[in-house]
Design an enzyme around this catalytic site. Structure first.
Site, PDB file in Angstrom:
ATOM      1  N   ARG A  50       0.830  -1.207   0.000  1.00 23.67           N
ATOM      2  CA  ARG A  50       0.000   0.000   0.000  1.00 23.67           C
ATOM      3  C   ARG A  50       0.866   1.259   0.000  1.00 23.67           C
ATOM      4  NH1 ARG A  50      -4.574   0.472   4.511  1.00 23.67           N
ATOM      5  NH2 ARG A  50      -2.785   0.947   5.825  1.00 23.67           N
ATOM      6  N   ARG A 103       9.279  19.406  -8.628  1.00 20.26           N
ATOM      7  CA  ARG A 103      10.526  19.331  -9.406  1.00 20.26           C
ATOM      8  C   ARG A 103      11.663  20.054  -8.697  1.00 20.26           C
ATOM      9  NH1 ARG A 103       8.169  21.344 -15.090  1.00 20.26           N
ATOM     10  NH2 ARG A 103       7.475  22.926 -13.614  1.00 20.26           N
ATOM     11  N   HIS A 106      15.207  18.437  -5.012  1.00 17.74           N
ATOM     12  CA  HIS A 106      16.315  17.806  -5.727  1.00 17.74           C
ATOM     13  C   HIS A 106      16.863  16.577  -5.018  1.00 17.74           C
ATOM     14  CE1 HIS A 106      16.287  20.722  -8.803  1.00 17.74           C
ATOM     15  NE2 HIS A 106      16.463  21.730  -7.957  1.00 17.74           N
ATOM     16  N   LYS A 150      -2.772   6.792   1.300  1.00 17.16           N
ATOM     17  CA  LYS A 150      -2.460   7.112   2.694  1.00 17.16           C
ATOM     18  C   LYS A 150      -1.401   8.207   2.648  1.00 17.16           C
ATOM     19  CE  LYS A 150      -2.352   4.454   6.852  1.00 17.16           C
ATOM     20  NZ  LYS A 150      -3.417   5.159   7.529  1.00 17.16           N
ATOM     21  N   GLU A 183     -16.235   6.214   6.009  1.00 18.65           N
ATOM     22  CA  GLU A 183     -15.407   5.577   7.047  1.00 18.65           C
ATOM     23  C   GLU A 183     -15.279   6.542   8.213  1.00 18.65           C
ATOM     24  OE1 GLU A 183     -11.355   4.916   5.687  1.00 18.65           O
ATOM     25  OE2 GLU A 183     -11.352   6.794   4.575  1.00 18.65           O
TER      26      GLU A 183
HETATM   27  N1  PXG Z   1      -9.317   4.623   7.275  1.00 15.81           N
HETATM   28  C1  PXG Z   1      -8.441   5.630   7.430  1.00 15.81           C
HETATM   29  C2  PXG Z   1      -8.770   6.971   6.893  1.00 15.81           C
HETATM   30  C3  PXG Z   1      -7.207   5.391   8.066  1.00 15.81           C
HETATM   31  O1  PXG Z   1      -6.320   6.380   8.192  1.00 15.81           O
HETATM   32  C4  PXG Z   1      -7.880   3.084   8.408  1.00 15.81           C
HETATM   33  C5  PXG Z   1      -9.061   3.373   7.742  1.00 15.81           C
HETATM   34  C6  PXG Z   1      -7.622   1.686   8.839  1.00 15.81           C
HETATM   35  O2  PXG Z   1      -6.732   1.062   7.910  1.00 15.81           O
HETATM   36  P1  PXG Z   1      -5.781  -0.136   8.370  1.00 15.81           P
HETATM   37  O3  PXG Z   1      -5.025  -0.489   7.161  1.00 15.81           O
HETATM   38  O4  PXG Z   1      -4.913   0.413   9.475  1.00 15.81           O
HETATM   39  O5  PXG Z   1      -6.655  -1.228   8.846  1.00 15.81           O
HETATM   40  C7  PXG Z   1      -6.915   4.106   8.573  1.00 15.81           C
HETATM   41  C8  PXG Z   1      -5.607   3.881   9.264  1.00 15.81           C
HETATM   42  C9  PXG Z   1      -5.181   7.683  14.261  1.00 15.81           C
HETATM   43  C10 PXG Z   1      -4.614   7.052  13.020  1.00 15.81           C
HETATM   44  O6  PXG Z   1      -4.442   8.293  15.049  1.00 15.81           O
HETATM   45  C11 PXG Z   1      -5.316   6.074  12.356  1.00 15.81           C
HETATM   46  C12 PXG Z   1      -4.813   5.510  11.159  1.00 15.81           C
HETATM   47  C13 PXG Z   1      -3.622   5.946  10.682  1.00 15.81           C
HETATM   48  C14 PXG Z   1      -2.921   6.924  11.368  1.00 15.81           C
HETATM   49  C15 PXG Z   1      -3.407   7.478  12.556  1.00 15.81           C
HETATM   50  O7  PXG Z   1      -6.406   7.588  14.471  1.00 15.81           O
HETATM   51  N2  PXG Z   1      -5.612   4.544  10.547  1.00 15.81           N
END
Ligand code: PXG
Length: 287
Positions: A50, A103, A106, A150, A183
């Site tokens: 990912r 761009r 560097h 992400k 979500e």
């Molecule tokens: N949706 C979003 C928008 C996320 O950022 C998930 C779903 C769950 O995905 P995974 O792959 O982890 O099952 C995430 C990931 C926080 C925090 O502090 C949460 C995430 C990442 C960074 C910080 O709440 N979750």
């Protein structure tokens, strides 16, 4: 604490980046949140896939192979001697000037790996379930900033979190631009209705914990469907829960003031939490 910073290990105090790094100036970069349990990194390959996909779309060339990155994650865990950890991998566009044109960056993209602990919600909520709310800020339109990325730009999720916090809640349900449930701010959302497990089809991150929940459901002979969900369907669900690497699996018992069924964590949700604990304790890349 030892932090991996562009190929070397530095202390927390010395883990600094340039104020001209576009990751800092513009949120121009990618990240992953990964967990290890019992000295095993859970679904490390999926997280790496990912991360590299996000970087590919952003046209950031990560200056190491996936295999080298996997080794760096494992080494960082060993450097910090953590049995259970939350690992943050950050890739930034790198150092440029004050303009947003990539761009001008560097140097090589920056790579940072932090191994630490994380607790998203109070322990009691994992037992009794959480009350959450829907918020005005919508999840990004797929053609603006695809929620599958992400990226380091999490401002719309942070705004949603602030809206929930202001109203006294720990978590927010975000809609997509059409008004369907997308979500939560850092978690995917699921409901159970008439024995079927339902979760949003689009407009959300393809969570790695989400994938695992879908797999576990199928191994329990529970039908699953990725579809479009409205608030009405959430309010009238038999069960509701959230999934994420940081959050793990947490029951939801109230949404916008509506009790979900009898207002207690559902039976399947509780079973899933047990199975999740079992799988995470034994699966993964050892270190
Ligand atoms: N949706 C979003 C928008 C996320 O950022 C998930 C779903 C769950 O995905 P995974 O792959 O982890 O099952 C995430 C990931 C926080 C925090 O502090 C949460 C995430 C990442 C960074 C910080 O709440 N979750």
């Amino acid at each position: 604490m030892k932090i991996y910073l562009n190929g070397t290990y530095v202390s927390k105090e010395d883990a600094k980046i340039s104020v001209f790094d576009h990751g800092f100036l513009y949120g121009d970069g990618a990240f992953e949140g990964i967990r290890s349990y019992n000295r095993r990194v859970f679904r490390l390959q999926a997280h790496m896939d990912r991360l590299y996909e996000t970087a590919h779309t952003l046209m950031i060339e990560i200056p190491m192979t996936k295999e080298q990155m996997i080794q760096a994650v494992v080494d960082t865990l060993n450097q910090n001697n953590l049995d259970d950890a939350y690992i943050r991998v950050i890739v930034t566009r790198g150092v440029g000037d004050l303009g947003l044109d990539p761009r001008k960056c560097h140097g090589k993209p920056g790579v940072i790996i932090i191994a630490d602990k994380i607790t998203l919600y109070p322990e009691e909520l994992y037992r009794n379930g959480m009350a959450i709310m829907t918020v005005p800020t919508v999840r990004n339109h797929s053609e603006a900033l695809n929620p599958q990325l992400k990226s380091l730009n999490y401002l719309n999720n942070i705004l949603a979190k602030i809206e929930a916090n202001n109203a006294g809640f720990n978590e927010a349900i975000m809609m997509d631009t059409q008004g369907y449930v997308a979500e939560c701010t850092g978690d995917n959302i699921f409901i159970i209705k008439n024995g079927v497990l339902l979760t949003p089809l689009t407009g959300r991150l393809k969570g790695i914990t989400r994938d695992m929940v879908l797999e576990l459901a199928e191994s329990n002979d529970v039908k699953t469907r990725e579809t479009f969900l409205t608030r009405h369907e959430i309010y009238n669900a038999d069960e509701c829960f959230l999934s994420g690497t940081a959050a793990e699996i947490i029951p939801v018992v109230k949404v916008d003031g509506r009790l979900i069924a009898d207002g207690k964590p559902g039976r399947f949700t509780q079973k899933l939490i047990q199975q999740f604990k079992k799988v995470t304790a034994s699966d993964g890349v050892p270190y």
